[in-house]
Motif scaffolding. Structure first.
Motif, PDB file in Angstrom:
ATOM      1  N   ALA A   1       0.808  -1.289  -0.077  1.00  0.00           N
ATOM      2  CA  ALA A   1      -0.463   0.183   0.377  1.00  0.00           C
ATOM      3  C   ALA A   1       0.832   1.026  -0.321  1.00  0.00           C
ATOM      4  CB  ALA A   1      -1.032   0.671   1.214  1.00  0.00           C
ATOM      5  N   VAL A   2       1.654   1.294   1.086  1.00  0.00           N
ATOM      6  CA  VAL A   2       2.960   2.795   0.505  1.00  0.00           C
ATOM      7  C   VAL A   2       3.534   2.841  -0.142  1.00  0.00           C
ATOM      8  CG1 VAL A   2       5.558   3.148   2.087  1.00  0.00           C
ATOM      9  CG2 VAL A   2       3.617   1.927   3.197  1.00  0.00           C
ATOM     10  N   ARG A   3       3.917   1.108  -1.130  1.00  0.00           N
ATOM     11  CA  ARG A   3       4.216   1.619  -2.317  1.00  0.00           C
ATOM     12  C   ARG A   3       3.358   2.261  -3.616  1.00  0.00           C
ATOM     13  NH1 ARG A   3       6.125  -4.020  -4.565  1.00  0.00           N
ATOM     14  NH2 ARG A   3       7.639  -3.960  -2.481  1.00  0.00           N
ATOM     15  N   LEU A   4       2.692   1.677  -3.120  1.00  0.00           N
ATOM     16  CA  LEU A   4       1.156   2.010  -4.062  1.00  0.00           C
ATOM     17  C   LEU A   4       1.275   3.533  -3.981  1.00  0.00           C
ATOM     18  CD1 LEU A   4      -0.750   1.682  -6.418  1.00  0.00           C
ATOM     19  CD2 LEU A   4      -2.636   0.920  -4.409  1.00  0.00           C
ATOM     20  N   ARG A   5       0.522   3.773  -2.898  1.00  0.00           N
ATOM     21  CA  ARG A   5       0.731   5.267  -2.521  1.00  0.00           C
ATOM     22  C   ARG A   5       1.940   6.786  -3.534  1.00  0.00           C
ATOM     23  NH1 ARG A   5       1.894   9.736   0.603  1.00  0.00           N
ATOM     24  NH2 ARG A   5       0.197  11.066   1.616  1.00  0.00           N
ATOM     25  N   GLN A   6       3.071   5.577  -3.377  1.00  0.00           N
ATOM     26  CA  GLN A   6       4.847   6.626  -3.655  1.00  0.00           C
ATOM     27  C   GLN A   6       4.586   6.297  -5.111  1.00  0.00           C
ATOM     28  OE1 GLN A   6       7.228   4.534  -2.436  1.00  0.00           O
ATOM     29  NE2 GLN A   6       7.504   5.823   0.453  1.00  0.00           N
ATOM     30  N   VAL A   7       3.888   5.389  -5.929  1.00  0.00           N
ATOM     31  CA  VAL A   7       3.764   5.053  -7.191  1.00  0.00           C
ATOM     32  C   VAL A   7       2.872   6.237  -7.600  1.00  0.00           C
ATOM     33  CG1 VAL A   7       3.759   4.102  -9.033  1.00  0.00           C
ATOM     34  CG2 VAL A   7       4.732   2.968  -6.983  1.00  0.00           C
ATOM     35  N   ALA A   8       1.991   6.790  -7.259  1.00  0.00           N
ATOM     36  CA  ALA A   8       0.585   7.572  -7.147  1.00  0.00           C
ATOM     37  C   ALA A   8       1.038   8.669  -7.734  1.00  0.00           C
ATOM     38  CB  ALA A   8      -0.429   6.874  -7.062  1.00  0.00           C
ATOM     39  N   MET A   9       1.977   8.817  -6.367  1.00  0.00           N
ATOM     40  CA  MET A   9       2.079  10.365  -5.469  1.00  0.00           C
ATOM     41  C   MET A   9       3.277  11.072  -7.487  1.00  0.00           C
ATOM     42  SD  MET A   9       2.230  10.899  -1.490  1.00  0.00           S
ATOM     43  CE  MET A   9       2.381  12.743  -2.195  1.00  0.00           C
TER      44      MET A   9
END
Length: 218
Positions: free
Chosen positions: A173-181
């Motif tokens: 989830a943290v990785r997904l948020r970072q990629v999205a940002m």
């Protein structure tokens, strides 16, 4: 343009049936007598099987709806939670086991909705193993006469995998948020066009009865 899917479809109906079976199962669990315990076990197994059924129906016939995305994981976790709490109230399962599993499931669900605007985290192999182990472990506790060592062995494995997949989900989830940002920052800078972000993970995020680790047997 995609077709509009009605809420009144067979996949959602199966999900609702599973939700309705949860209080029925819980009531049977607290009735004394071996016959009633077998009745509770039967309802639990039938409810577990409906999760695989509604998922297959939703995927095969394109019956994925917002209702299913929300109701399906709720029904899954309600069934598992009712079984764990019931067994702990009856003194057959330590409370710490119930608390660990329920806290993990609740935390993952909240985190899933928190990151859903960034993208969908699809089901992983570990998440499915976790769910199957939970169902098998609960079944062994519901079934009269099963040796304690066997019950503890499977439940211990279920707790371990539950904790590990929960930690893995947080990382994804943290990785997904970072990629999205990062993608959003590039969009704002005009360097790339908008695109949907997808990352592999533990639970399905918003697929509901289309699948996910919340599925009792899916």
């Amino acid at each position: 343009m995609g077709r509009r899917v009605s809420l009144w479809n067979i996949a959602n109906a199966v999900t609702v049936v599973r939700l309705l079976l949860v209080p029925f199962f819980a009531a049977l669990l607290f009735v004394e007598g071996e016959g009633w315990r077998y009745a509770a076990l039967t309802v639990f197994v039938l409810a577990s099987l409906t999760d695989r059924l509604d998922g297959e129906l939703a995927r095969r016939y394109g019956l994925i709806t917002d209702f299913g995305k929300i109701a399906d994981p709720i029904a899954d976790k309600a069934l598992i939670g009712a079984a764990l709490v019931g067994l702990s109230v009856l003194g057959e399962l330590p409370w710490w086991v119930t608390i660990v599993i329920i806290v993990r499931e609740a935390a993952v669900t909240l985190l899933r909705f928190a990151v859903i605007r960034h993208g969908v985290i699809p089901a992983s192999w570990g998440g499915k193993v976790k769910t199957v182990l939970q169902v098998v472990a609960i079944t062994l506790y519901l079934l009269p006469g099963v040796p304690d060592v066997l019950r503890w062995g499977v439940m211990g494995a279920a707790v371990a995998v539950t904790a590990l997949t929960g930690a893995d989900y947080v990382i994804r989830a943290v990785r997904l948020r970072q990629v999205a940002m990062r993608a959003r920052a590039r969009e704002e800078a005009g360097s790339v066009p908008g695109a949907a972000v997808r990352e592999a993970g533990d639970d399905t995020g918003a697929r509901g009865n289309a699948g996910g680790d919340g599925g009792v047997l899916g």
